[in-house]
Design a protein around this motif. Structure first.
Motif, PDB file in Angstrom:
ATOM      1  N   ALA A  87       0.827  -1.216   0.000  1.00 21.92           N
ATOM      2  CA  ALA A  87       0.000   0.000   0.000  1.00 21.92           C
ATOM      3  C   ALA A  87       0.854   1.255   0.000  1.00 21.92           C
ATOM      4  O   ALA A  87       0.507   2.260  -0.643  1.00 21.92           O
ATOM      5  CB  ALA A  87      -0.932  -0.008   1.214  1.00 21.92           C
ATOM      6  N   VAL A  88       1.975   1.223   0.696  1.00 19.12           N
ATOM      7  CA  VAL A  88       2.867   2.387   0.736  1.00 19.12           C
ATOM      8  C   VAL A  88       3.576   2.548  -0.604  1.00 19.12           C
ATOM      9  O   VAL A  88       3.696   3.676  -1.123  1.00 19.12           O
ATOM     10  CB  VAL A  88       3.891   2.245   1.880  1.00 19.12           C
ATOM     11  CG1 VAL A  88       4.893   3.389   1.846  1.00 19.12           C
ATOM     12  CG2 VAL A  88       3.180   2.210   3.227  1.00 19.12           C
ATOM     13  N   GLU A  89       4.045   1.441  -1.184  1.00 19.92           N
ATOM     14  CA  GLU A  89       4.671   1.522  -2.510  1.00 19.92           C
ATOM     15  C   GLU A  89       3.703   2.124  -3.534  1.00 19.92           C
ATOM     16  O   GLU A  89       4.098   2.957  -4.359  1.00 19.92           O
ATOM     17  CB  GLU A  89       5.110   0.134  -2.967  1.00 19.92           C
ATOM     18  CG  GLU A  89       6.310  -0.433  -2.223  1.00 19.92           C
ATOM     19  CD  GLU A  89       6.851  -1.688  -2.865  1.00 19.92           C
ATOM     20  OE1 GLU A  89       8.014  -2.032  -2.593  1.00 19.92           O
ATOM     21  OE2 GLU A  89       6.112  -2.334  -3.639  1.00 19.92           O
ATOM     22  N   GLU A  90       2.450   1.696  -3.485  1.00 21.25           N
ATOM     23  CA  GLU A  90       1.453   2.220  -4.426  1.00 21.25           C
ATOM     24  C   GLU A  90       1.218   3.718  -4.205  1.00 21.25           C
ATOM     25  O   GLU A  90       1.071   4.474  -5.161  1.00 21.25           O
ATOM     26  CB  GLU A  90       0.148   1.443  -4.285  1.00 21.25           C
ATOM     27  CG  GLU A  90       0.261  -0.005  -4.775  1.00 21.25           C
ATOM     28  CD  GLU A  90      -1.008  -0.814  -4.516  1.00 21.25           C
ATOM     29  OE1 GLU A  90      -1.867  -0.338  -3.731  1.00 21.25           O
ATOM     30  OE2 GLU A  90      -1.130  -1.914  -5.090  1.00 21.25           O
ATOM     31  N   ARG A  91       1.198   4.123  -2.935  1.00 18.41           N
ATOM     32  CA  ARG A  91       0.996   5.540  -2.620  1.00 18.41           C
ATOM     33  C   ARG A  91       2.161   6.381  -3.149  1.00 18.41           C
ATOM     34  O   ARG A  91       1.957   7.453  -3.729  1.00 18.41           O
ATOM     35  CB  ARG A  91       0.863   5.714  -1.116  1.00 18.41           C
ATOM     36  CG  ARG A  91       0.662   7.150  -0.659  1.00 18.41           C
ATOM     37  CD  ARG A  91      -0.735   7.635  -0.980  1.00 18.41           C
ATOM     38  NE  ARG A  91      -0.955   9.007  -0.529  1.00 18.41           N
ATOM     39  CZ  ARG A  91      -0.653  10.087  -1.237  1.00 18.41           C
ATOM     40  NH1 ARG A  91      -0.111   9.955  -2.442  1.00 18.41           N
ATOM     41  NH2 ARG A  91      -0.897  11.288  -0.759  1.00 18.41           N
ATOM     42  N   LEU A  92       3.388   5.914  -2.950  1.00 17.97           N
ATOM     43  CA  LEU A  92       4.558   6.647  -3.432  1.00 17.97           C
ATOM     44  C   LEU A  92       4.596   6.690  -4.953  1.00 17.97           C
ATOM     45  O   LEU A  92       4.934   7.723  -5.550  1.00 17.97           O
ATOM     46  CB  LEU A  92       5.833   5.992  -2.890  1.00 17.97           C
ATOM     47  CG  LEU A  92       6.039   6.015  -1.368  1.00 17.97           C
ATOM     48  CD1 LEU A  92       7.338   5.311  -1.000  1.00 17.97           C
ATOM     49  CD2 LEU A  92       6.045   7.436  -0.839  1.00 17.97           C
ATOM     50  N   GLU A  93       4.251   5.554  -5.580  1.00 21.26           N
ATOM     51  CA  GLU A  93       4.292   5.516  -7.041  1.00 21.26           C
ATOM     52  C   GLU A  93       3.263   6.475  -7.637  1.00 21.26           C
ATOM     53  O   GLU A  93       3.520   7.124  -8.655  1.00 21.26           O
ATOM     54  CB  GLU A  93       4.053   4.097  -7.534  1.00 21.26           C
ATOM     55  CG  GLU A  93       4.361   3.910  -9.005  1.00 21.26           C
ATOM     56  CD  GLU A  93       4.687   2.479  -9.357  1.00 21.26           C
ATOM     57  OE1 GLU A  93       5.515   2.266 -10.267  1.00 21.26           O
ATOM     58  OE2 GLU A  93       4.119   1.569  -8.725  1.00 21.26           O
ATOM     59  N   CYS A  94       2.115   6.582  -6.992  1.00 18.35           N
ATOM     60  CA  CYS A  94       1.080   7.504  -7.456  1.00 18.35           C
ATOM     61  C   CYS A  94       1.559   8.955  -7.370  1.00 18.35           C
ATOM     62  O   CYS A  94       1.321   9.759  -8.273  1.00 18.35           O
ATOM     63  CB  CYS A  94      -0.186   7.303  -6.623  1.00 18.35           C
ATOM     64  SG  CYS A  94      -1.541   8.427  -7.045  1.00 18.35           S
ATOM     65  N   GLU A  95       2.274   9.269  -6.293  1.00 16.22           N
ATOM     66  CA  GLU A  95       2.691  10.649  -6.042  1.00 16.22           C
ATOM     67  C   GLU A  95       4.007  11.002  -6.736  1.00 16.22           C
ATOM     68  O   GLU A  95       4.172  12.119  -7.252  1.00 16.22           O
ATOM     69  CB  GLU A  95       2.847  10.869  -4.539  1.00 16.22           C
ATOM     70  CG  GLU A  95       3.159  12.286  -4.124  1.00 16.22           C
ATOM     71  CD  GLU A  95       1.969  13.207  -4.225  1.00 16.22           C
ATOM     72  OE1 GLU A  95       2.164  14.433  -4.290  1.00 16.22           O
ATOM     73  OE2 GLU A  95       0.817  12.706  -4.255  1.00 16.22           O
ATOM     74  N   LEU A  96       4.949  10.045  -6.752  1.00 13.04           N
ATOM     75  CA  LEU A  96       6.304  10.347  -7.219  1.00 13.04           C
ATOM     76  C   LEU A  96       6.697   9.613  -8.492  1.00 13.04           C
ATOM     77  O   LEU A  96       7.764   9.878  -9.054  1.00 13.04           O
ATOM     78  CB  LEU A  96       7.325   9.999  -6.122  1.00 13.04           C
ATOM     79  CG  LEU A  96       7.173  10.710  -4.776  1.00 13.04           C
ATOM     80  CD1 LEU A  96       8.151  10.132  -3.761  1.00 13.04           C
ATOM     81  CD2 LEU A  96       7.390  12.210  -4.933  1.00 13.04           C
ATOM     82  N   GLY A  97       5.873   8.655  -8.917  1.00 13.46           N
ATOM     83  CA  GLY A  97       6.235   7.857 -10.080  1.00 13.46           C
ATOM     84  C   GLY A  97       7.279   6.807  -9.765  1.00 13.46           C
ATOM     85  O   GLY A  97       7.948   6.278 -10.657  1.00 13.46           O
ATOM     86  N   SER A  98       7.461   6.480  -8.490  1.00 17.90           N
ATOM     87  CA  SER A  98       8.468   5.522  -8.053  1.00 17.90           C
ATOM     88  C   SER A  98       8.004   4.868  -6.763  1.00 17.90           C
ATOM     89  O   SER A  98       7.307   5.487  -5.955  1.00 17.90           O
ATOM     90  CB  SER A  98       9.811   6.227  -7.813  1.00 17.90           C
ATOM     91  OG  SER A  98      10.737   5.353  -7.195  1.00 17.90           O
ATOM     92  N   LYS A  99       8.382   3.603  -6.577  1.00 19.33           N
ATOM     93  CA  LYS A  99       8.083   2.920  -5.318  1.00 19.33           C
ATOM     94  C   LYS A  99       9.009   3.364  -4.192  1.00 19.33           C
ATOM     95  O   LYS A  99       8.863   2.933  -3.043  1.00 19.33           O
ATOM     96  CB  LYS A  99       8.199   1.400  -5.497  1.00 19.33           C
ATOM     97  CG  LYS A  99       7.153   0.787  -6.420  1.00 19.33           C
ATOM     98  CD  LYS A  99       7.360  -0.714  -6.550  1.00 19.33           C
ATOM     99  CE  LYS A  99       6.206  -1.359  -7.323  1.00 19.33           C
ATOM    100  NZ  LYS A  99       6.156  -0.928  -8.730  1.00 19.33           N
ATOM    101  N   LEU A 100       9.975   4.210  -4.512  1.00 17.52           N
ATOM    102  CA  LEU A 100      10.976   4.659  -3.555  1.00 17.52           C
ATOM    103  C   LEU A 100      10.758   6.121  -3.210  1.00 17.52           C
ATOM    104  O   LEU A 100      10.450   6.936  -4.085  1.00 17.52           O
ATOM    105  CB  LEU A 100      12.383   4.477  -4.131  1.00 17.52           C
ATOM    106  CG  LEU A 100      12.744   3.044  -4.526  1.00 17.52           C
ATOM    107  CD1 LEU A 100      13.982   3.037  -5.397  1.00 17.52           C
ATOM    108  CD2 LEU A 100      12.955   2.187  -3.298  1.00 17.52           C
TER     109      LEU A 100
END
Length: 426
Positions: A87-100
């Motif tokens: 869920a956190v990886e998806e949230r970051l990818e949505c916001e930053l375009g990356s799982k990191l």
């Protein structure tokens, strides 16, 4: 644990999977090593499927960790390099375009990684850090003075080990010492945001993004100043860097700044606080070091091995591969359990004995291969310098309460270390 016997049976596979992503495991030296000694013996390369996380292979043997890390083209840093819930990886990818959360050399591969690594490398060579030793001594004396200001007892973490490494990083950056309190606050918030146990109401992704944005805002004036008035410091080098002829992107720039502060601060703080804790628990080693300060270099590496501040890194296989008889499929994630590798019985004699004269000590707390820690020489010198000053000025020190260690999945620390002491000049 020298004469260790398995005190817990790990026969429930789902329970083991859950334990491997339980941040409280890392707050207990004995619990962690109980589990990982079992894994080294029974399942050194283990498929792990904890709820809420992408499945991963847990790699616990020293040789296997090194085998993975020496092949950076086969085992890459993207798309993930640390454990985060799906869920956190998806949230970051949505916001930053990356799982990191950051785009640093720790998340890069190939030529991009090498370019970023070279960017500030001159500040982290043995010769580069040696020029800073006088400043390290001043900082060490400053924090030993703080111990004196506290009287005859203090929390060693909040008085010394949480602050001394930060003062060192400020020197490398070329920043004024007056900024250390706010930078310490930003660092702690950033680290805590990446620990599920410390993210209220499960909103870890939001907390990570908030901390990231606040850290970027903190550094914006510094970037503007170093672009307008470049100086002979690392902050200027990064702010004015180019890649392929174009100015460094904001994401890369702020990621580099944050990486240097967070990695340079927390890892050394953990080694200093945790290493001091172990010296006080094993008085024979403390007295041995006092009697022979020439052991400081080996004592430093033993402190780093013992604590292994970075608890894991992840890699992703780019093709099918067989590791210790297990078939790793392309696209699967591997977790390299660095503290487990630092206690591997196949490599270290009596690994659960803290030995300030341990030699050889080929620990992998700094990683291994192409991604070995850029700041390893800096960390060793600042720890050695502090121990030099400490032994010159402190006659004796003892525990005077119950220490507390962090719950964490990535960077560990000692949160509380109550000590009493006597100065030589009193």
């Amino acid at each position: 644990m020298e004469n260790w016997e398995m005190s817990v049976r790990f026969e429930d596979s789902a329970a083991v999977d859950s334990l491997l992503v339980d941040s409280s495991l890392y707050a207990s030296h004995d619990r962690y090593h109980d589990l990982f000694r079992y894994l080294r013996e029974r399942e050194p390369v283990r498929m792990t499927r904890p709820d809420g996380f992408v499945p991963f292979w847990t790699v616990s043997r020293y040789a296997d960790i090194c085998e993975v890390q020496r092949q950076p083209a086969l085992f890459i840093n993207e798309p993930r390099n640390t454990l985060l819930p799906i869920a956190v990886e998806e949230r970051l990818e949505c916001e930053l375009g990356s799982k990191l959360i950051m785009n640093t050399m720790l998340s890069m591969d190939g030529a991009e990684h090498q370019s970023m690594r070279r960017l500030g490398a001159q500040y982290f060579t043995p010769g580069g850090v040696a020029k800073l030793k006088d400043g390290f001594r001043r900082a060490a004396n400053h924090y030993v003075d703080r111990m004196a200001d506290q009287g005859s007892s203090c929390d060693f973490v909040q008085t010394v080990s949480a602050w001394y490494p930060l003062r060192v990083i400020l020197q490398v950056f070329g920043l004024d010492e007056s900024t250390d309190h706010e930078l310490h606050l930003r660092t702690r918030e950033f680290i805590n945001s990446q620990n599920p146990a410390l993210s209220a109401e499960g909103k870890q992704g939001e907390k990570m993004l908030k901390s990231w944005n606040e850290f970027c805002d903190y550094f914006r004036p510094l970037v503007a100043d170093r672009r307008a008035n470049p100086q002979n410091d690392l902050a200027s080098v990064i702010a004015n860097a180019t890649f392929d002829g174009d100015p460094i992107t904001d994401r890369r720039l702020f990621s580099y700044y944050i990486l240097i502060v967070v990695a340079g601060h927390d890892t050394t703080s953990t080694s200093l606080g945790g290493g001091m804790l172990q010296l006080l628990r094993d008085r024979t080693q403390f007295d041995r070091l006092k009697a022979d300060p020439a052991l400081i270099p080996t004592a430093v590496d033993e402190m780093i091995r013992w604590m292994a501040p970075v608890k894991h890194f992840l890699r992703t296989a780019t093709q099918d591969y067989e590791l210790r008889g297990m078939r790793i499929s392309a696209g699967e994630t591997l977790l390299m359990a660095l503290p487990s590798g630092c206690y591997d019985e196949e490599v270290f004699d009596r690994p659960f004995v803290f030995d300030v004269a341990r030699k050889p000590n080929k620990h992998i707390a700094f990683g291994f291969g192409a991604h070995v820690c850029l700041g390893q020489y800096l960390a060793r010198l600042e720890l050695a310098t502090f121990l030099e000053v400490f032994l010159e000025r402190i006659e004796d020190m003892d525990l005077c309460g119950t220490p507390e260690e962090s719950s964490t999945l990535f960077l560990g620390n000692v949160d509380y270390l109550p000590v009493s002491y006597k100065f030589k000049d009193r």
